[in-house]
Write a protein that holds these residues in place. Sequence first.
Motif, PDB file in Angstrom:
ATOM      1  N   PHE A  17       0.819  -1.214   0.000  1.00 32.25           N
ATOM      2  CA  PHE A  17       0.000   0.000   0.000  1.00 32.25           C
ATOM      3  C   PHE A  17       0.856   1.268   0.000  1.00 32.25           C
ATOM      4  CE2 PHE A  17      -3.402  -2.856   1.602  1.00 32.25           C
ATOM      5  CZ  PHE A  17      -4.284  -2.632   0.560  1.00 32.25           C
ATOM      6  N   PHE A  18       2.024   1.214   0.617  1.00 31.71           N
ATOM      7  CA  PHE A  18       2.917   2.356   0.597  1.00 31.71           C
ATOM      8  C   PHE A  18       3.438   2.605  -0.821  1.00 31.71           C
ATOM      9  CE2 PHE A  18       7.135   4.316   1.089  1.00 31.71           C
ATOM     10  CZ  PHE A  18       6.749   5.484   1.722  1.00 31.71           C
ATOM     11  N   VAL A  19       3.789   1.550  -1.526  1.00 26.48           N
ATOM     12  CA  VAL A  19       4.247   1.688  -2.914  1.00 26.48           C
ATOM     13  C   VAL A  19       3.111   2.235  -3.785  1.00 26.48           C
ATOM     14  CG1 VAL A  19       5.000   0.390  -4.959  1.00 26.48           C
ATOM     15  CG2 VAL A  19       6.073  -0.029  -2.742  1.00 26.48           C
ATOM     16  N   CYS A  20       1.893   1.748  -3.604  1.00 17.92           N
ATOM     17  CA  CYS A  20       0.743   2.270  -4.360  1.00 17.92           C
ATOM     18  C   CYS A  20       0.503   3.743  -4.044  1.00 17.92           C
ATOM     19  CB  CYS A  20      -0.513   1.459  -4.049  1.00 17.92           C
ATOM     20  SG  CYS A  20      -0.469  -0.210  -4.706  1.00 17.92           S
ATOM     21  N   PHE A  21       0.624   4.112  -2.781  1.00 15.66           N
ATOM     22  CA  PHE A  21       0.438   5.501  -2.370  1.00 15.66           C
ATOM     23  C   PHE A  21       1.477   6.402  -3.030  1.00 15.66           C
ATOM     24  CE2 PHE A  21       1.593   8.920   0.599  1.00 15.66           C
ATOM     25  CZ  PHE A  21       0.387   9.610   0.646  1.00 15.66           C
ATOM     26  N   ILE A  22       2.725   5.982  -3.025  1.00 15.70           N
ATOM     27  CA  ILE A  22       3.792   6.776  -3.643  1.00 15.70           C
ATOM     28  C   ILE A  22       3.552   6.894  -5.143  1.00 15.70           C
ATOM     29  CG2 ILE A  22       6.264   6.796  -4.172  1.00 15.70           C
ATOM     30  CD1 ILE A  22       5.559   7.627  -1.317  1.00 15.70           C
ATOM     31  N   LEU A  23       3.103   5.837  -5.778  1.00 16.49           N
ATOM     32  CA  LEU A  23       2.830   5.859  -7.220  1.00 16.49           C
ATOM     33  C   LEU A  23       1.705   6.851  -7.546  1.00 16.49           C
ATOM     34  CD1 LEU A  23       3.457   4.557  -9.988  1.00 16.49           C
ATOM     35  CD2 LEU A  23       1.640   2.928  -9.477  1.00 16.49           C
ATOM     36  N   VAL A  24       0.623   6.820  -6.797  1.00 15.51           N
ATOM     37  CA  VAL A  24      -0.506   7.723  -7.031  1.00 15.51           C
ATOM     38  C   VAL A  24      -0.103   9.169  -6.748  1.00 15.51           C
ATOM     39  CG1 VAL A  24      -2.812   8.367  -6.200  1.00 15.51           C
ATOM     40  CG2 VAL A  24      -2.273   5.978  -6.671  1.00 15.51           C
ATOM     41  N   MET A  25       0.639   9.384  -5.681  1.00 15.72           N
ATOM     42  CA  MET A  25       1.078  10.744  -5.367  1.00 15.72           C
ATOM     43  C   MET A  25       2.015  11.292  -6.435  1.00 15.72           C
ATOM     44  SD  MET A  25      -0.376  11.951  -2.733  1.00 15.72           S
ATOM     45  CE  MET A  25       0.677  13.273  -2.219  1.00 15.72           C
ATOM     46  N   SER A  26       2.884  10.452  -6.982  1.00 10.39           N
ATOM     47  CA  SER A  26       3.795  10.939  -8.018  1.00 10.39           C
ATOM     48  C   SER A  26       3.033  11.268  -9.292  1.00 10.39           C
ATOM     49  CB  SER A  26       4.895   9.913  -8.283  1.00 10.39           C
ATOM     50  OG  SER A  26       4.344   8.709  -8.761  1.00 10.39           O
ATOM     51  N   ILE A  27       2.026  10.479  -9.646  1.00 11.19           N
ATOM     52  CA  ILE A  27       1.201  10.800 -10.815  1.00 11.19           C
ATOM     53  C   ILE A  27       0.466  12.117 -10.577  1.00 11.19           C
ATOM     54  CG2 ILE A  27      -0.845  10.077 -12.122  1.00 11.19           C
ATOM     55  CD1 ILE A  27       0.103   7.187 -11.733  1.00 11.19           C
ATOM     56  N   GLY A  28      -0.045  12.329  -9.374  1.00  7.53           N
ATOM     57  CA  GLY A  28      -0.727  13.573  -9.045  1.00  7.53           C
ATOM     58  C   GLY A  28       0.192  14.775  -9.107  1.00  7.53           C
ATOM     59  N   LEU A  29       1.408  14.634  -8.625  1.00 10.11           N
ATOM     60  CA  LEU A  29       2.349  15.750  -8.675  1.00 10.11           C
ATOM     61  C   LEU A  29       2.744  16.078 -10.110  1.00 10.11           C
ATOM     62  CD1 LEU A  29       4.662  15.040  -5.613  1.00 10.11           C
ATOM     63  CD2 LEU A  29       3.062  16.934  -5.922  1.00 10.11           C
ATOM     64  N   VAL A  30       2.924  15.069 -10.927  1.00 12.80           N
ATOM     65  CA  VAL A  30       3.227  15.315 -12.338  1.00 12.80           C
ATOM     66  C   VAL A  30       2.059  16.047 -12.986  1.00 12.80           C
ATOM     67  CG1 VAL A  30       3.568  14.194 -14.577  1.00 12.80           C
ATOM     68  CG2 VAL A  30       4.863  13.427 -12.594  1.00 12.80           C
ATOM     69  N   ALA A  31       0.831  15.629 -12.679  1.00 10.57           N
ATOM     70  CA  ALA A  31      -0.348  16.279 -13.249  1.00 10.57           C
ATOM     71  C   ALA A  31      -0.468  17.725 -12.790  1.00 10.57           C
ATOM     72  CB  ALA A  31      -1.607  15.500 -12.869  1.00 10.57           C
ATOM     73  N   VAL A  32      -0.165  18.001 -11.524  1.00 14.36           N
ATOM     74  CA  VAL A  32      -0.269  19.360 -10.996  1.00 14.36           C
ATOM     75  C   VAL A  32       0.733  20.285 -11.672  1.00 14.36           C
ATOM     76  CG1 VAL A  32       0.234  20.753  -8.942  1.00 14.36           C
ATOM     77  CG2 VAL A  32      -1.287  18.793  -8.773  1.00 14.36           C
ATOM     78  N   PHE A  33       1.949  19.807 -11.855  1.00 16.32           N
ATOM     79  CA  PHE A  33       2.989  20.676 -12.396  1.00 16.32           C
ATOM     80  C   PHE A  33       3.022  20.734 -13.911  1.00 16.32           C
ATOM     81  CE2 PHE A  33       4.743  19.934  -8.109  1.00 16.32           C
ATOM     82  CZ  PHE A  33       4.773  21.254  -7.713  1.00 16.32           C
ATOM     83  N   THR A  34       2.295  19.869 -14.597  1.00 14.01           N
ATOM     84  CA  THR A  34       2.297  19.907 -16.059  1.00 14.01           C
ATOM     85  C   THR A  34       0.977  20.393 -16.646  1.00 14.01           C
ATOM     86  OG1 THR A  34       1.625  17.589 -16.210  1.00 14.01           O
ATOM     87  CG2 THR A  34       3.999  18.066 -16.249  1.00 14.01           C
ATOM     88  N   TYR A  35      -0.046  20.620 -15.839  1.00 13.61           N
ATOM     89  CA  TYR A  35      -1.343  21.076 -16.337  1.00 13.61           C
ATOM     90  C   TYR A  35      -1.261  22.546 -16.706  1.00 13.61           C
ATOM     91  CZ  TYR A  35      -6.289  22.186 -16.527  1.00 13.61           C
ATOM     92  OH  TYR A  35      -7.522  22.611 -16.937  1.00 13.61           O
ATOM     93  N   ASN A  36      -1.745  22.877 -17.893  1.00 13.01           N
ATOM     94  CA  ASN A  36      -1.752  24.263 -18.350  1.00 13.01           C
ATOM     95  C   ASN A  36      -3.188  24.771 -18.322  1.00 13.01           C
ATOM     96  OD1 ASN A  36      -1.345  26.715 -19.503  1.00 13.01           O
ATOM     97  ND2 ASN A  36      -0.662  25.943 -21.482  1.00 13.01           N
TER      98      ASN A  36
END
Length: 70
Positions: A17-36
């Motif tokens: 679950f920790f690995v899944c959490f890190i994976l979801v958080m990293s996808i979210g951070l990429v989405a936050v910083f790349t959304y125009n």
Amino acid sequence: MSEGTHGDVSLGWLTFFFVCFILVMSIGLVAVFTYNANAPEAKPAGGGHGGMILPQDGQYAPHVALNVVA
């Protein structure tokens, strides 16, 4: 009596679950910083209504009489 080794299953689930959490958080951070938010809107495709057949299209529905209230 001989003691057998005891595997802790909860540690495996916690790691999973920790690995899944890190994976979801990293996808979210990429989405936050790349959304125009100021990206230009895409122009509508040709064809008028995007393929919809509407009653006011005389060529598709000549039998429809619209009652327009002004």
